[in-house]
Write a protein that holds these residues in place. Sequence first.
Motif, PDB file in Angstrom:
ATOM      1  N   VAL A 212       0.833  -1.201   0.000  1.00 50.87           N
ATOM      2  CA  VAL A 212       0.000   0.000   0.000  1.00 50.87           C
ATOM      3  C   VAL A 212       0.875   1.261   0.000  1.00 50.87           C
ATOM      4  CG1 VAL A 212      -1.608   1.379   1.379  1.00 50.87           C
ATOM      5  CG2 VAL A 212      -1.985  -1.087   1.085  1.00 50.87           C
ATOM      6  N   HIS A 213       1.875   1.298   0.875  1.00 45.58           N
ATOM      7  CA  HIS A 213       2.761   2.471   0.925  1.00 45.58           C
ATOM      8  C   HIS A 213       3.560   2.618  -0.366  1.00 45.58           C
ATOM      9  CE1 HIS A 213       2.155   4.014   4.994  1.00 45.58           C
ATOM     10  NE2 HIS A 213       2.048   2.752   5.409  1.00 45.58           N
ATOM     11  N   ALA A 214       3.947   1.491  -0.959  1.00 45.44           N
ATOM     12  CA  ALA A 214       4.651   1.566  -2.243  1.00 45.44           C
ATOM     13  C   ALA A 214       3.730   2.140  -3.306  1.00 45.44           C
ATOM     14  CB  ALA A 214       5.149   0.184  -2.655  1.00 45.44           C
ATOM     15  N   GLY A 215       2.464   1.754  -3.273  1.00 39.61           N
ATOM     16  CA  GLY A 215       1.498   2.287  -4.231  1.00 39.61           C
ATOM     17  C   GLY A 215       1.270   3.776  -4.061  1.00 39.61           C
ATOM     18  N   LEU A 216       1.482   4.275  -2.837  1.00 39.33           N
ATOM     19  CA  LEU A 216       1.333   5.709  -2.566  1.00 39.33           C
ATOM     20  C   LEU A 216       2.631   6.483  -2.784  1.00 39.33           C
ATOM     21  CD1 LEU A 216      -0.801   5.447   0.703  1.00 39.33           C
ATOM     22  CD2 LEU A 216      -1.606   6.180  -1.556  1.00 39.33           C
ATOM     23  N   GLY A 217       3.689   5.755  -3.165  1.00 39.30           N
ATOM     24  CA  GLY A 217       4.983   6.402  -3.366  1.00 39.30           C
ATOM     25  C   GLY A 217       5.752   6.634  -2.089  1.00 39.30           C
ATOM     26  N   GLU A 218       5.322   6.064  -0.986  1.00 36.18           N
ATOM     27  CA  GLU A 218       5.979   6.239   0.315  1.00 36.18           C
ATOM     28  C   GLU A 218       6.949   5.074   0.526  1.00 36.18           C
ATOM     29  OE1 GLU A 218       1.904   8.298   2.110  1.00 36.18           O
ATOM     30  OE2 GLU A 218       2.565   6.326   2.827  1.00 36.18           O
ATOM     31  N   PHE A 219       8.084   5.128  -0.154  1.00 37.80           N
ATOM     32  CA  PHE A 219       8.965   3.972  -0.256  1.00 37.80           C
ATOM     33  C   PHE A 219       9.746   3.683   1.020  1.00 37.80           C
ATOM     34  CE2 PHE A 219       8.495   5.306  -4.756  1.00 37.80           C
ATOM     35  CZ  PHE A 219       7.880   4.141  -5.211  1.00 37.80           C
ATOM     36  N   VAL A 220      10.027   4.676   1.825  1.00 40.65           N
ATOM     37  CA  VAL A 220      10.758   4.417   3.072  1.00 40.65           C
ATOM     38  C   VAL A 220       9.923   3.544   3.998  1.00 40.65           C
ATOM     39  CG1 VAL A 220      11.759   5.464   5.136  1.00 40.65           C
ATOM     40  CG2 VAL A 220      12.091   6.553   2.911  1.00 40.65           C
TER      41      VAL A 220
END
Length: 481
Positions: A212-220
């Motif tokens: 989910v975070h990867a899909g939002l661009g929140e890679f850290v």
Amino acid sequence: MRLLLNAGRLSEANTLFEQVVSRGPTSSDRWGRSYLLVHRATMAWRLRRIPLALELAAEGWTEMDSERPTGVLASRALGQLGYLLEGIGHRRAALDMVRLALHVAREAGDPSALAQCLQRLGGTLNFRAIDGKPVNAHEIFGEARQHLSEGLTLVGPDDVSYWPLVGAYSRSLAGTGDLELAARHATEVLAHGLELDDLWTVAVGNWVLGCVHAGLGEFVQARTLASRAVAAANKINDNSLLLRFSLDLADICASMEDEVGEAAALRCSVTASRMATETLQEGLGQALEQRRLAVQAQKLAMAAQEAAARDPLTGLANRLGLERSAQQLLEGTASKGKVPWLVLVDVDWFKDVNDDAGHAAGDAALREIARLLRRECRAGDLVARWAGDEFVVLLGDAGPGTDVGPAVAERIRAAVDEHDWRIVLGTARRPTVSIGVAGGPAKLDQLFAAADIALYRAKRQGRNRVEVHETMARLGELSES
């Protein structure tokens, strides 16, 4: 044992597994036995006891081949085998197996078993969506979402399939773009796993949140969560989760240009992939060989059973074959409202045939009579060599007429009487047959006794004739009327 494995307590799980596997499967039900064998194979696989896992899986798989799968235990056995095949890397067979398991579970009608099969299929489809072409991913995630959503309507939080269903459902939600709802469900899954110290559930929760975070661009945040998922999957020895999660972690690290993290994740995925590949190669060879031997043994057993019920000279059923099959034919005839007929055939003066032409010619004559009997009877009739020169024909669905048995008997008599016996017997005395007929709603021994009386009458009245037992025939007429 599953709880110990999912908590990462592998030493305790291994000790318990030793105690369980030493006792052997205790279920007398074929599908119960299959389920136990495949379930133990899965446990052995996760404990890295690969040869034992393959042996158990092959035995369980072979058990499944003997009959059409039905019932709850069959659905669980098939689903468990699909899960194991997915972990080993036999992915096409895994998907086919979980689809079949779902079909069987629907027929069985048990909500818990159905929910478990829906979870296995939905989870498998999630993995296919991730690994397949991006253009197809949304559609495959959508199918998974439908299956998982249905499963959640069948069971509550106390069912063993509930939280795996929620975890898989949250991943399909993320795959179809519902990131907020996916995060909410994944957070619930993670909290539940942490509360129960269930590392399998913890791994799934962290994985979905990482996606989910990867899909939002929140890679850290995604990297942190995916790393936790990989660590948990590694600790519980779940190879299929470890392979999937490490590849996703590598993708996240690549998006961050974290080359060190990407390399570490790829090494983890390569290790998991190598294990799957090597096991698949070894396992398929072993399983196929065991399956080949099992099928061969089954064929030999069936051939021996059939041979025991068949007369070697004529190829007809023998007395044992007649007795085995007669009850089913009689019951089937009764269920259709029909009346069975028994035709008892005895070769006239057969001793003279043997004396004149020799025993080899006599055997040839019996084979020829058997051929004529088959020719004059239908495929559904039971034709048997009772003993020596005596034959029995059991007519099942004889139709509405009350003269079917006598009519067939007369055809048989005429066929033998008019047959050209010169090729078989030369100039020796040609055989004829005397026939006794009985019909009615009776058991085999009653029909046989009545036909035997009629046969004795045919012998006394000059042979080469048909006689009908009148009492049994009248019973047949009354039954039909």
